[in-house]
Design an enzyme around this catalytic site. Structure first.
Site, short mmCIF file in Angstrom:
data_model
loop_
_atom_site.label_atom_id
_atom_site.label_comp_id
_atom_site.label_asym_id
_atom_site.label_seq_id
_atom_site.Cartn_x
_atom_site.Cartn_y
_atom_site.Cartn_z
N ASP A 148 2.67 -5.32 -21.54
CA ASP A 148 3.32 -4.03 -21.79
C ASP A 148 2.34 -3.03 -22.39
O ASP A 148 2.33 -1.85 -22.01
CB ASP A 148 4.51 -4.23 -22.74
N THR A 188 1.36 -2.24 5.76
CA THR A 188 2.25 -1.16 6.21
C THR A 188 2.50 -1.19 7.71
O THR A 188 3.41 -0.49 8.19
CB THR A 188 1.67 0.21 5.82
N GLY A 189 1.72 -1.94 8.47
CA GLY A 189 1.99 -2.10 9.90
C GLY A 189 0.98 -1.47 10.82
O GLY A 189 1.30 -1.16 11.97
N LYS A 190 -0.26 -1.29 10.37
CA LYS A 190 -1.29 -0.66 11.22
C LYS A 190 -1.62 -1.54 12.42
O LYS A 190 -1.65 -1.08 13.56
CB LYS A 190 -2.55 -0.40 10.38
N THR A 191 -1.88 -2.82 12.16
CA THR A 191 -2.19 -3.73 13.27
C THR A 191 -0.98 -3.95 14.16
O THR A 191 -1.12 -4.10 15.38
CB THR A 191 -2.69 -5.07 12.71
N HIS A 236 13.59 -4.21 -23.98
CA HIS A 236 13.29 -3.42 -22.78
C HIS A 236 14.59 -2.93 -22.12
O HIS A 236 14.72 -1.75 -21.75
CB HIS A 236 12.51 -4.27 -21.76
N HIS A 259 12.77 -9.86 -26.88
CA HIS A 259 11.76 -9.02 -26.23
C HIS A 259 12.33 -8.35 -24.98
O HIS A 259 12.24 -7.11 -24.82
CB HIS A 259 10.54 -9.87 -25.87
N GLU A 260 12.94 -9.15 -24.10
CA GLU A 260 13.49 -8.59 -22.86
C GLU A 260 14.71 -7.74 -23.13
O GLU A 260 14.95 -6.74 -22.43
CB GLU A 260 13.82 -9.73 -21.88
N GLY A 317 -3.65 3.39 5.90
CA GLY A 317 -2.49 3.00 5.12
C GLY A 317 -2.78 1.79 4.27
O GLY A 317 -3.79 1.09 4.45
#
Length: 610
Positions: A500, A205-208, A427, A423-424, A201
């Site tokens: 972008d 993600t939480g393997k350990t 978008h 600019h924003e 994974g």
């Protein structure tokens, strides 16, 4: 000539032993000079002694073991060897009024002399024994000992209750615990537990965490080690540690061995310049032999974790070694909500916290990201001396995680602020106009720590497992919103659209090369896996495609980008008045998000033009 690290290590130890030996001998000589030779005086002959005594130049004599230590009338000292019979010298001393003192005989002086002579040898032997014991516990002689840590069930507090968002994974690995607790339930049906389970994974993600939970749930010994702990600079050390680890595991059977980041030792063989004599490859060979060789390992379950399964050796992944491969996925919407609830249990939160909204606003976040988000929100609330963590703290924490911390010291001119606002706004407006684009959640023109001067945050309304061509095209058009707005309003280009353009080019390339979304090329994928030459692959690879096909691919990528750019300019030109009003609101508030942004768009909707 290349230096031998092992020889240097031994030489360094010998130098240390030599220094310690010299210091000990010097100390013994100093002690002997202080205590064994104290009161050292000149020794005279017996005839001179009689002459001095007869002439009255001696004031006192101390006699011990037929040796006399005398003092002259002028304060001088001397020693003399006296006859064995006291009658030969005692009358002479008494006649000349010389004070006589007798000290008891030191009958054990010969024993003391022997002890003093042997003491340096005894000390040298003691120092050598001490150094050898230290070496066995943590020095050169312990290189072959495994560094695996034995975790007892009562020493860890992590259980399956602390793992959320990946229920199907905990169910799979929970079978290991059930087998170890009740082996007869499986063996009566002829079932055998997998010898090895590989957790795969993305980072975080939480393997350990799953491995820690197994250690907390299982009532058997749990050996934990990292893949990098096997490999050392000395050849053969890694293989010896593998053997030692399995020997310890056999003596504690049934048990579980967990190897974290196994790709550090399990990479494909035949890589690099070391060939088969490479230390890492010898370690891998020994690991393969121990997992499934002539000697059975009954009762030993091997659990490993990696985020690079593509680089592992095929012999390591075959059935009989790692029988089961479990993918630990990124949590979905429901999983993120469960993880959030888990991390908010021990935190004081306000009543306005909506976990479902937070889960929807964190797409792509893994468990580690969500834990960090909750901790950042708590730190922000504590910084302002709040009694509860509020929703605004989570909003700011998300901005910090996504775009970095706010850069308060950056001074931006009004002209640059206007460029950023348009600019924003470009978008955001395209995100609202295009039907397949993700909804816009926030617009910000506050500089952040990642170098950005502003950002527009779009969040999907639901989890997407399949993305259509139209969704890709709308996303591509939205990426050109900032560039098109600057061209339309200011009639000039700037470096603000660099990121972008990079994302748009990468997306267009994947659409053509990987997903076959090109009418001229047709339904074919031209992508190839990226390989590392140090994994044993061919260093020189021939071009798999003709020049004409490569040219056509470049033409299709350019065509997609050009059409998206033109569509973005056309939409913004048709809605110029809306763009201006939106940019003015962004300049006024700097940050517009959530319901405030939705209400603003509702006001602007009647004048929108497609």
């Amino acid at each position: 000539m290349k230096k031998d690290p092992l020889r240097e290590f031994r030489n360094r130890n010998l130098r240390n032993i030599a220094v310690i030996t010299v210091v000990v001998i010097f100390g013994l000589i100093l002690l002997q000079s202080m205590f064994g030779s104290r009161g050292k005086t000149d020794e005279i002959s017996y005839s001179l002694f009689r002459t001095l005594a007869s002439s009255g130049q001696i004031s006192s004599v101390t006699i011990r073991d037929n040796r006399g230590e005398g003092t002259t009338i002028d304060g001088g000292t001397f020693t003399v060897q006296l006859p064995s019979e006291a009658a030969n010298y005692e009358p002479l001393l008494l006649e000349n009024n010389i004070q006589i003192e007798y000290e008891p005989s030191s009958g054990g002086s010969w024993l003391m002399s022997i002890l003093v002579s042997l003491l340096p040898i005894v000390l040298l032997i003691g120092v050598w024994v001490y150094i050898m014991r230290r070496s066995q516990s943590g020095g050169a002689l312990s290189f072959g000992q495994s560094k695996a840590k034995l975790v007892q069930p009562d020493t860890t507090q992590v259980t399956f209750a602390d793992v959320a968002g990946i229920d199907e994974v905990t169910e799979e690995v929970g079978e290991i615990v059930e087998y170890l607790k009740d082996q007869k339930r499986f063996s009566r049906l002829g079932a055998e537990i997998p010898k090895g389970i590989l957790l795969v994974g993305a980072p975080g993600t939480g393997k350990t965490l799953i491995a820690k939970a197994i250690a907390g749930e299982a009532s058997v010994p749990f050996f934990s080690i990292s893949g990098s702990d096997f490999v050392e600079m000395f050849v053969g050390v890694g293989a010896a540690r593998v053997r030692d680890m399995f020997e310890k595991a056999k003596s504690s059977s049934p048990c579980i061995i967990f190897i974290d980041e196994i790709d550090a030792v399990g990479r494909k063989r035949g890589a690099g310049l070391g060939g088969g004599h490479d230390e890492r490859e010898q370690t891998l060979n020994q690991l393969l032999a121990q997992m499934d060789g002539f000697e059975p390992n009954k009762g030993i379950i091997l659990l490993a974790a990696t985020n690079r399964p593509d680089v592992l050796d095929p012999a390591l992944l075959r059935p009989g070694r790692f029988d089961r491969r479990i993918t630990v996925p990124r949590p979905d919407l429901k999983g993120r909500e469960a993880i959030l609830q888990l991390h908010l249990v021990n935190k004081t939160i306000a009543t306005d916290i909506n976990v479902s909204i937070l889960a929807r606003r964190t797409p792509g976040f893994v468990g580690a990201d969500i834990k960090n988000l909750c901790n950042e929100a708590a730190l922000l609330a504590a910084r302002q001396n709040k009694t509860h963590i509020e929703m605004v703290d989570f909003e700011e924490a998300m901005d910090r995680v996504i775009a970095g911390i706010r850069r308060k010291g950056v001074v931006i001119t009004e002209d640059v602020r206007k460029h950023i606002a348009y600019h924003e706004s470009g978008h955001a407006l395209l995100g609202k106009l295009l039907p397949k684009a993700d909804p816009v959640h926030k617009i910000s023109i506050i500089p952040r720590g990642d170098g950005s001067l502003g950002f527009t945050l779009q969040l999907p309304t639901e989890e997407k497992y399949i993305v259509s061509e139209e969704e890709f095209k709308d996303k591509l058009t939205t990426l050109f919103g900032g560039r098109a707005a600057e061209e339309l309003v200011f009639n000039e280009l700037s470096t603000g659209a660099y990121d972008d353009l990079k994302k748009a080019t990468d997306l267009a390339k994947r659409m053509v090369v990987e997903y076959g979304m090109s009418q001229k090329l047709g339904p074919m994928s031209l992508a190839r896996d990226h390989v590392d030459v140090f994994l044993g692959e061919e260093i020189v690879r021939r071009n798999e495609h003709s020049e004409d096909l490569t040219s056509l691919v470049d033409s299709e990528i350019r065509s997609l980008i050009t059409r998206a750019h033109q569509k973005a300019k056309r939409l913004l030109t048709n809605n110029r008045s809306v763009l201006d009003r939106l940019a003015n609101e962004v300049l006024k508030h700097e940050v517009i998000a959530g319901d405030e942004l939705d209400n603003l768009f509702k006001v602007l909707i009647p004048v929108l033009a497609a």
